[in-house]
Motif scaffolding. Structure first.
Motif, PDB file in Angstrom:
ATOM      1  N   LEU A  10      36.376  41.275  44.950  1.00  0.00           N
ATOM      2  CA  LEU A  10      36.471  43.154  45.387  1.00  0.00           C
ATOM      3  C   LEU A  10      37.171  43.827  44.648  1.00  0.00           C
ATOM      4  O   LEU A  10      36.813  44.478  44.201  1.00  0.00           O
ATOM      5  CB  LEU A  10      36.874  42.718  46.587  1.00  0.00           C
ATOM      6  CG  LEU A  10      36.984  44.351  47.484  1.00  0.00           C
ATOM      7  CD1 LEU A  10      35.043  44.848  47.152  1.00  0.00           C
ATOM      8  CD2 LEU A  10      37.315  44.195  48.805  1.00  0.00           C
ATOM      9  N   THR A  11      38.571  43.303  44.527  1.00  0.00           N
ATOM     10  CA  THR A  11      39.315  44.135  43.400  1.00  0.00           C
ATOM     11  C   THR A  11      39.177  44.357  41.736  1.00  0.00           C
ATOM     12  O   THR A  11      40.101  45.290  41.266  1.00  0.00           O
ATOM     13  CB  THR A  11      40.603  44.436  43.612  1.00  0.00           C
ATOM     14  OG1 THR A  11      41.039  42.771  43.292  1.00  0.00           O
ATOM     15  CG2 THR A  11      41.180  44.346  44.678  1.00  0.00           C
ATOM     16  N   THR A  12      38.249  43.112  41.257  1.00  0.00           N
ATOM     17  CA  THR A  12      37.903  43.303  40.117  1.00  0.00           C
ATOM     18  C   THR A  12      36.537  43.769  39.347  1.00  0.00           C
ATOM     19  O   THR A  12      35.434  43.106  40.121  1.00  0.00           O
ATOM     20  CB  THR A  12      38.795  41.535  39.230  1.00  0.00           C
ATOM     21  OG1 THR A  12      39.537  41.191  39.697  1.00  0.00           O
ATOM     22  CG2 THR A  12      38.240  41.698  37.953  1.00  0.00           C
ATOM     23  N   PHE A  13      36.683  44.588  38.217  1.00  0.00           N
ATOM     24  CA  PHE A  13      35.490  45.026  37.508  1.00  0.00           C
ATOM     25  C   PHE A  13      34.901  43.905  36.856  1.00  0.00           C
ATOM     26  O   PHE A  13      35.500  43.024  36.237  1.00  0.00           O
ATOM     27  CB  PHE A  13      36.095  46.316  36.652  1.00  0.00           C
ATOM     28  CG  PHE A  13      36.378  47.406  37.437  1.00  0.00           C
ATOM     29  CD1 PHE A  13      35.378  48.283  38.187  1.00  0.00           C
ATOM     30  CD2 PHE A  13      37.578  48.483  38.183  1.00  0.00           C
ATOM     31  CE1 PHE A  13      35.198  49.530  39.161  1.00  0.00           C
ATOM     32  CE2 PHE A  13      37.708  49.083  38.584  1.00  0.00           C
ATOM     33  CZ  PHE A  13      36.561  49.483  39.043  1.00  0.00           C
ATOM     34  N   SER A  14      33.489  43.854  36.917  1.00  0.00           N
ATOM     35  CA  SER A  14      33.167  42.667  36.162  1.00  0.00           C
ATOM     36  C   SER A  14      33.097  43.627  34.334  1.00  0.00           C
ATOM     37  O   SER A  14      33.052  45.359  34.258  1.00  0.00           O
ATOM     38  CB  SER A  14      31.300  42.958  36.245  1.00  0.00           C
ATOM     39  OG  SER A  14      30.837  44.067  35.991  1.00  0.00           O
ATOM     40  N   VAL A 117      38.236  55.450  55.060  1.00  0.00           N
ATOM     41  CA  VAL A 117      38.385  54.168  55.364  1.00  0.00           C
ATOM     42  C   VAL A 117      37.294  53.585  54.690  1.00  0.00           C
ATOM     43  O   VAL A 117      37.970  52.198  54.320  1.00  0.00           O
ATOM     44  CB  VAL A 117      38.091  54.477  56.918  1.00  0.00           C
ATOM     45  CG1 VAL A 117      37.593  53.304  57.376  1.00  0.00           C
ATOM     46  CG2 VAL A 117      39.000  55.211  57.584  1.00  0.00           C
ATOM     47  N   MET A 118      36.065  53.618  54.426  1.00  0.00           N
ATOM     48  CA  MET A 118      35.551  53.056  53.438  1.00  0.00           C
ATOM     49  C   MET A 118      35.537  52.666  52.454  1.00  0.00           C
ATOM     50  O   MET A 118      35.882  51.198  51.671  1.00  0.00           O
ATOM     51  CB  MET A 118      34.124  53.145  53.607  1.00  0.00           C
ATOM     52  CG  MET A 118      33.446  53.782  54.952  1.00  0.00           C
ATOM     53  SD  MET A 118      31.797  53.673  55.042  1.00  0.00           S
ATOM     54  CE  MET A 118      31.467  52.822  54.468  1.00  0.00           C
ATOM     55  N   THR A 122      37.413  48.980  49.715  1.00  0.00           N
ATOM     56  CA  THR A 122      36.770  48.923  48.060  1.00  0.00           C
ATOM     57  C   THR A 122      38.251  48.151  46.999  1.00  0.00           C
ATOM     58  O   THR A 122      37.827  47.594  45.979  1.00  0.00           O
ATOM     59  CB  THR A 122      35.543  49.882  47.644  1.00  0.00           C
ATOM     60  OG1 THR A 122      36.693  50.957  47.464  1.00  0.00           O
ATOM     61  CG2 THR A 122      34.753  50.167  48.768  1.00  0.00           C
ATOM     62  N   GLN A 123      38.809  48.600  47.896  1.00  0.00           N
ATOM     63  CA  GLN A 123      40.673  47.919  46.608  1.00  0.00           C
ATOM     64  C   GLN A 123      41.755  47.594  47.139  1.00  0.00           C
ATOM     65  O   GLN A 123      42.731  48.117  47.178  1.00  0.00           O
ATOM     66  CB  GLN A 123      40.373  49.680  45.801  1.00  0.00           C
ATOM     67  CG  GLN A 123      41.507  51.117  47.055  1.00  0.00           C
ATOM     68  CD  GLN A 123      42.095  51.583  45.936  1.00  0.00           C
ATOM     69  OE1 GLN A 123      41.942  52.850  46.610  1.00  0.00           O
ATOM     70  NE2 GLN A 123      42.192  51.851  44.364  1.00  0.00           N
ATOM     71  N   SER A 124      41.448  47.059  48.315  1.00  0.00           N
ATOM     72  CA  SER A 124      42.422  45.886  48.695  1.00  0.00           C
ATOM     73  C   SER A 124      42.169  44.664  48.764  1.00  0.00           C
ATOM     74  O   SER A 124      41.558  44.255  49.169  1.00  0.00           O
ATOM     75  CB  SER A 124      42.836  46.948  50.072  1.00  0.00           C
ATOM     76  OG  SER A 124      42.530  48.062  50.633  1.00  0.00           O
ATOM     77  N   VAL A 127      40.819  41.909  52.176  1.00  0.00           N
ATOM     78  CA  VAL A 127      39.401  42.276  52.796  1.00  0.00           C
ATOM     79  C   VAL A 127      38.238  42.225  51.798  1.00  0.00           C
ATOM     80  O   VAL A 127      37.991  41.928  50.527  1.00  0.00           O
ATOM     81  CB  VAL A 127      39.451  43.635  53.279  1.00  0.00           C
ATOM     82  CG1 VAL A 127      41.214  44.071  53.688  1.00  0.00           C
ATOM     83  CG2 VAL A 127      39.783  44.509  52.052  1.00  0.00           C
ATOM     84  N   ARG A 128      37.059  42.955  52.719  1.00  0.00           N
ATOM     85  CA  ARG A 128      36.205  42.864  51.893  1.00  0.00           C
ATOM     86  C   ARG A 128      35.064  44.113  52.970  1.00  0.00           C
ATOM     87  O   ARG A 128      35.401  44.883  53.523  1.00  0.00           O
ATOM     88  CB  ARG A 128      34.456  41.837  52.260  1.00  0.00           C
ATOM     89  CG  ARG A 128      34.498  42.006  53.995  1.00  0.00           C
ATOM     90  CD  ARG A 128      33.295  41.101  54.463  1.00  0.00           C
ATOM     91  NE  ARG A 128      32.985  41.075  55.999  1.00  0.00           N
ATOM     92  CZ  ARG A 128      32.451  41.865  56.345  1.00  0.00           C
ATOM     93  NH1 ARG A 128      31.725  43.300  55.439  1.00  0.00           N
ATOM     94  NH2 ARG A 128      31.717  42.266  58.018  1.00  0.00           N
ATOM     95  N   PRO A 129      33.933  45.313  51.317  1.00  0.00           N
ATOM     96  CA  PRO A 129      33.534  46.514  52.297  1.00  0.00           C
ATOM     97  C   PRO A 129      32.673  46.528  53.398  1.00  0.00           C
ATOM     98  O   PRO A 129      32.487  45.111  53.458  1.00  0.00           O
ATOM     99  CB  PRO A 129      32.987  46.839  50.331  1.00  0.00           C
ATOM    100  CG  PRO A 129      33.039  45.854  49.890  1.00  0.00           C
ATOM    101  CD  PRO A 129      33.633  43.991  50.406  1.00  0.00           C
TER     102      PRO A 129
END
Length: 237
Positions: A10-14, A117-118, A122-124, A127-129
């Motif tokens: 979740l926290t790594t950009f492609s 909150v949403m 996206t950057q923790s 967790v998931r979105p």
């Protein structure tokens, strides 16, 4: 190495600058039941398909349109349990605002706090979105009807009319043809039901559709009863 190597993080950009888990969350939204909203000159309507997979499901206790404050409400497309979490957080936030300022939380601030909150999800790590998009309908203290969309990324937009969930592209095209800037709330309710009917499988009735409205006349958000929805459907026929 393609984008698929980053699809579980979740926290790594492609390499192409995407957070693929957010895109997958949007896929979950696109697989959900259609929901839509229309902002008229004298109010806002939000509506959704509440059709169940089996006729044996007891649907009276299942609600997809929820009041958050006296003058605002949510509807969603996507993962139902995720929606319940956001509704609970939004109500607590609205109540905290009321305790401090002794007035209803403005719909714009309600949208921003829910979007925040949403976005946090996206950057923790660990967790998931949230697998939902929200439509938020409300009337602020200035009496202006407002309709917002909040996406899993935490992005939010103001709309005159929009749709989310399954068949949202066709629903948006239908709304673009039908929407008028001087549309009144009664016309908006009829247009919302006609739009839902475009992609509805089977027969629509007062029990498999949910409609919430907030009117400029009293500033109160309310859910239409199955009998009221059926009356609108009968008029459309």
């Amino acid at each position: 190495m393609g984008d698929s190597a980053y699809s579980f993080s979740l926290t790594t950009f492609s390499r192409t600058g995407k957070l693929l888990q957010i895109e997958y969350a949007l896929n979950a939204v696109a697989n959900g039941r259609t929901a839509l909203g229309i902002a008229a000159v004298d109010g806002v309507v939000i509506a959704t398909d509440k059709k169940f997979a089996s006729a044996l499901v007891e649907g009276e206790d299942v609600s997809k349109v929820e009041a958050i404050t006296d003058s605002s409400g949510f509807v969603y497309a996507g993962v139902g349990p995720d929606y319940r979490v956001l509704v609970r957080k939004a109500r607590k936030s609205a109540q905290a605002y009321f305790r401090e300022y002794r007035e209803t939380k403005p719909v714009g601030q309600l949208v921003k706090s829910t979007a925040s909150v949403m976005q946090e999800y996206t950057q923790s790590g660990g967790v998931r979105p949230f697998g939902v998009s929200l439509l938020v309908a409300g009337i602020d203290g200035d009496g202006v009807p407002r309709l917002f969309q909040v996406d899993p990324s935490g992005a939010y937009f103001g709309w005159k009319a929009t749709a989310i969930g399954k068949n949202y592209v066709n629903a948006k095209n239908f709304l673009e043809k039908r929407f008028q800037d001087d549309m009144e709330l009664e016309d908006a309710i009829h247009t919302a039901l006609l739009t839902l009917r475009e992609g509805f499988e089977g027969e629509m009735n007062g029990h498999n559709i949910e409609v919430g409205v907030v009117s400029k006349s009293d500033g109160k958000f309310r859910l239409l009863t199955p009998e009221q929805i059926q009356d609108y459907l009968d008029e459309a026929n």
